[in-house]
Design a protein around this motif. Structure first.
Motif, PDB file in Angstrom:
ATOM      1  N   GLY A 153       0.782  -1.230   0.000  1.00  0.00           N
ATOM      2  CA  GLY A 153       0.000   0.000   0.000  1.00  0.00           C
ATOM      3  C   GLY A 153       0.812   1.278   0.000  1.00  0.00           C
ATOM      4  O   GLY A 153       0.261   2.354   0.225  1.00  0.00           O
ATOM      5  N   LEU A 154       2.120   1.167  -0.241  1.00  0.00           N
ATOM      6  CA  LEU A 154       2.956   2.363  -0.230  1.00  0.00           C
ATOM      7  C   LEU A 154       2.797   3.169  -1.512  1.00  0.00           C
ATOM      8  O   LEU A 154       2.577   2.608  -2.591  1.00  0.00           O
ATOM      9  CB  LEU A 154       4.426   1.992  -0.047  1.00  0.00           C
ATOM     10  N   LEU A 155       2.923   4.475  -1.397  1.00  0.00           N
ATOM     11  CA  LEU A 155       2.921   5.377  -2.543  1.00  0.00           C
ATOM     12  C   LEU A 155       4.314   5.391  -3.164  1.00  0.00           C
ATOM     13  O   LEU A 155       5.294   4.990  -2.524  1.00  0.00           O
ATOM     14  CB  LEU A 155       2.542   6.788  -2.105  1.00  0.00           C
ATOM     15  N   ASN A 156       4.422   5.890  -4.402  1.00  0.00           N
ATOM     16  CA  ASN A 156       5.723   5.937  -5.077  1.00  0.00           C
ATOM     17  C   ASN A 156       6.770   6.672  -4.247  1.00  0.00           C
ATOM     18  O   ASN A 156       7.921   6.252  -4.166  1.00  0.00           O
ATOM     19  CB  ASN A 156       5.594   6.593  -6.449  1.00  0.00           C
ATOM     20  N   LYS A 157       6.376   7.780  -3.640  1.00  0.00           N
ATOM     21  CA  LYS A 157       7.318   8.564  -2.830  1.00  0.00           C
ATOM     22  C   LYS A 157       7.813   7.742  -1.641  1.00  0.00           C
ATOM     23  O   LYS A 157       9.004   7.779  -1.291  1.00  0.00           O
ATOM     24  CB  LYS A 157       6.640   9.853  -2.362  1.00  0.00           C
ATOM     25  N   GLN A 158       6.925   6.999  -1.020  1.00  0.00           N
ATOM     26  CA  GLN A 158       7.293   6.157   0.115  1.00  0.00           C
ATOM     27  C   GLN A 158       8.178   4.987  -0.328  1.00  0.00           C
ATOM     28  O   GLN A 158       9.131   4.621   0.368  1.00  0.00           O
ATOM     29  CB  GLN A 158       6.033   5.627   0.808  1.00  0.00           C
ATOM     30  N   ALA A 164      11.291   9.102  -9.508  1.00  0.00           N
ATOM     31  CA  ALA A 164      11.233   8.864 -10.955  1.00  0.00           C
ATOM     32  C   ALA A 164      11.695   7.446 -11.300  1.00  0.00           C
ATOM     33  O   ALA A 164      11.152   6.809 -12.223  1.00  0.00           O
ATOM     34  CB  ALA A 164      12.086   9.891 -11.698  1.00  0.00           C
ATOM     35  N   THR A 165      12.665   6.929 -10.555  1.00  0.00           N
ATOM     36  CA  THR A 165      13.150   5.559 -10.775  1.00  0.00           C
ATOM     37  C   THR A 165      12.065   4.554 -10.409  1.00  0.00           C
ATOM     38  O   THR A 165      11.877   3.548 -11.099  1.00  0.00           O
ATOM     39  CB  THR A 165      14.433   5.301  -9.970  1.00  0.00           C
ATOM     40  N   VAL A 166      11.346   4.824  -9.337  1.00  0.00           N
ATOM     41  CA  VAL A 166      10.235   3.954  -8.944  1.00  0.00           C
ATOM     42  C   VAL A 166       9.203   3.919 -10.072  1.00  0.00           C
ATOM     43  O   VAL A 166       8.695   2.855 -10.438  1.00  0.00           O
ATOM     44  CB  VAL A 166       9.576   4.429  -7.622  1.00  0.00           C
ATOM     45  N   LYS A 167       8.915   5.081 -10.651  1.00  0.00           N
ATOM     46  CA  LYS A 167       7.940   5.145 -11.742  1.00  0.00           C
ATOM     47  C   LYS A 167       8.404   4.338 -12.951  1.00  0.00           C
ATOM     48  O   LYS A 167       7.597   3.668 -13.602  1.00  0.00           O
ATOM     49  CB  LYS A 167       7.688   6.598 -12.138  1.00  0.00           C
ATOM     50  N   VAL A 168       9.701   4.375 -13.233  1.00  0.00           N
ATOM     51  CA  VAL A 168      10.247   3.578 -14.339  1.00  0.00           C
ATOM     52  C   VAL A 168      10.047   2.088 -14.057  1.00  0.00           C
ATOM     53  O   VAL A 168       9.613   1.322 -14.924  1.00  0.00           O
ATOM     54  CB  VAL A 168      11.740   3.902 -14.572  1.00  0.00           C
ATOM     55  N   HIS A 169      10.347   1.666 -12.822  1.00  0.00           N
ATOM     56  CA  HIS A 169      10.166   0.257 -12.452  1.00  0.00           C
ATOM     57  C   HIS A 169       8.690  -0.129 -12.497  1.00  0.00           C
ATOM     58  O   HIS A 169       8.336  -1.225 -12.952  1.00  0.00           O
ATOM     59  CB  HIS A 169      10.743  -0.020 -11.062  1.00  0.00           C
TER      60      HIS A 169
END
Length: 93
Positions: free
Chosen positions: A38-43, A53-58
């Motif tokens: 349930g974590l957000l991208n920032k978390q 941005a790296t999380v978004k790529v993954h």
């Protein structure tokens, strides 16, 4: 015999089914575990020590591999593939 040939074909396909599953990188699996929690991208970025941005790529890559359109579908697909355990119900303090 035609039946025996068909049976062998079915058994061969069954034995190779796991290789048909999408292959995620270890980092993509970590991101997926965080999404499932349930974590957000920032978390997730903070938790894994990477840029948002790296999380978004993954996330984009793993959603493409799982053939899903959003993070909820990704978590469900991973659970259905046996990669994640169902989330435990949390009791508020």
């Amino acid at each position: 015999m035609h039946f025996a040939t068909d049976l062998h074909d079915i058994l061969d396909r069954r034995d190779h089914r796991p290789s048909d599953q999408p292959r995620l990188t270890p980092t993509q699996m970590k991101v997926l575990h965080c999404v499932h929690s349930g974590l957000l991208n920032k978390q997730i970025a903070y938790e894994l020590g990477m840029a948002e941005a790296t999380v978004k790529v993954h996330m984009t890559a793993l959603m493409r591999k799982l053939n899903v359109r959003n993070r909820t579908q990704a978590a469900i697909a991973a659970r259905n593939l046996g990669w994640l355990r169902p989330a435990m119900n949390r009791v508020a303090d």
